[in-house]
Scaffold this active site. Sequence first.
Site, PDB file in Angstrom:
ATOM      1  N   HIS A  47      -3.475  -5.778   1.135  1.00  0.00           N
ATOM      2  CA  HIS A  47      -3.235  -5.964   2.591  1.00  0.00           C
ATOM      3  C   HIS A  47      -3.705  -7.515   2.672  1.00  0.00           C
ATOM      4  O   HIS A  47      -4.755  -7.904   2.066  1.00  0.00           O
ATOM      5  CB  HIS A  47      -4.159  -4.934   3.430  1.00  0.00           C
ATOM      6  CG  HIS A  47      -3.637  -3.706   3.488  1.00  0.00           C
ATOM      7  ND1 HIS A  47      -2.276  -3.153   3.929  1.00  0.00           N
ATOM      8  CD2 HIS A  47      -3.984  -2.382   2.918  1.00  0.00           C
ATOM      9  CE1 HIS A  47      -1.986  -2.111   3.940  1.00  0.00           C
ATOM     10  NE2 HIS A  47      -2.994  -1.548   3.349  1.00  0.00           N
ATOM     11  N   CYS A  88       0.775  -1.039  -0.073  1.00  0.00           N
ATOM     12  CA  CYS A  88       0.082  -0.190  -0.089  1.00  0.00           C
ATOM     13  C   CYS A  88       0.924   1.347  -0.008  1.00  0.00           C
ATOM     14  O   CYS A  88       1.655   1.471  -0.960  1.00  0.00           O
ATOM     15  CB  CYS A  88      -1.103   0.049   1.138  1.00  0.00           C
ATOM     16  SG  CYS A  88      -2.499   1.053   0.940  1.00  0.00           S
TER      17      CYS A  88
END
Length: 481
Positions: free
Chosen positions: A427, A330
């Site tokens: 994630h 991310c």
Amino acid sequence: MTALMIQGAGSNVGKSLLVAGLCRAARRRGLSVAPFKPQNMSNNAAVTEDGGEIGRAQALQALACGLMPQTDMNPVLLKPETDVGAQVVVQGRRVATVKARDYAALKPGLMASVLESFGRLKAAHDLVIVEGAGSPAEVNLRAGDIANMGFARAADVPVILAGDIDRGGVIAQMVGTKAVLDPADAAMIAGFVINKFRGDVRLFDEGYALIAAQTGWRGYGVVPFFADAARLPAEDALDLPKAGGAGGFKVVCLALSRIANFDDLDPLGQEPGVALSMVAAGQPIPGDADLVILPGSKSTRGDLAFLRAQGWDIDLAAHVRRGGHVLGICGGYQMLGHVVRDPDGIEGPAGETPGLGLLDVTTLMTPDKRLTRTRATHAASGLDVEGYEIHIGRTEGPARARPFAFVDGQPEGAVSADGRITGSYLHGMFTSDAFRAAWLSALGAAPSQARYGATVEATLDALADHLEAHLDVGGLLALAR
């Protein structure tokens, strides 16, 4: 039986785990139970099925209840972006970014959403177990409160006050809380529990009796320290640094100043062939690291500056020259590129910041936030990967021609030409056991048969057993109204 609330005599006293354990205990008694936290502050968020976000602790508590995460379980989520400001998420959706002093004015208007979400959960379940935030003893924050006694009074929910004896001073915490509370607030407290005791519990008999005598509250038990808590996903960055495993494959993660969704690391910490550690501010990246992880961040450009201030950019360059591997997740993925542009000042002052230049990509911050649970196919192995995306910004560039994975047939993430630098927005990728084992093996780690999800489920059962053994769980549940 309707609802019961666990509040704390301070922050980080173990409220989240107490609620998770009670949720699992209630479920095992045949009750339909749901967790609820009116207001949470955390950058470790979970994505719900309907594309919203809630605190990671409520997602774990939902798992303890046998439920999928729902936005109603945490209707107000605050995600700090700077030392004085935070993003405000209401019923799963971002509504504003405000400074702390301005949130105080916004807060009273949020009670309607809090009660609306709570009402839906009450209607759908036999029992709702509520978690407070911080402490009701922070009476300077009582006006407009939606997190502790303000909610308990508005919803007429009885409160159990939890104290953390591991830190010391628990008698003063409990008695002092009673002393500073408004009498009407104090009347909501139906009893207390003492958490995180180490050693012979009988040594605290006198202190336990003193708290009961000074407060007039009934004690519901003393909970010994639950060592296996480290096997459950953590929410609070106060739990960093963490380390796990003693294997020969060395993984280090940079403890960024605005680290987010760091529970990505939890499955790695339980791998027997992996030695996982955090690199704190002021510490160099170890020269013998096999893999360096750049985790998620709530402020990518801010954490790029933080990273450089620690000299980690120099350490990373040396790590790569030695043949080491790097994974950016991310915000960490965004940092690996050439530049991060934020012309509209979405994450802070408008501008752009040079990236680390380890992947041939660039990132443009955009107002739209991507919130989705994701099923992907790992490009190199063809294995399924499950996770979630929670980010702003679009990342493009030639390295995207070598994707990390495919999502609905579209490339996701990027890998360097030599295969040693990887970036992804996904994630939770390491919760997928087969992928985790294959990916680590490809990097040189010892093969493993670890089953992360099964470990979490077993630990929740062990937590419920632990509470049943040391608390009057039946008496606590009987308090609910």
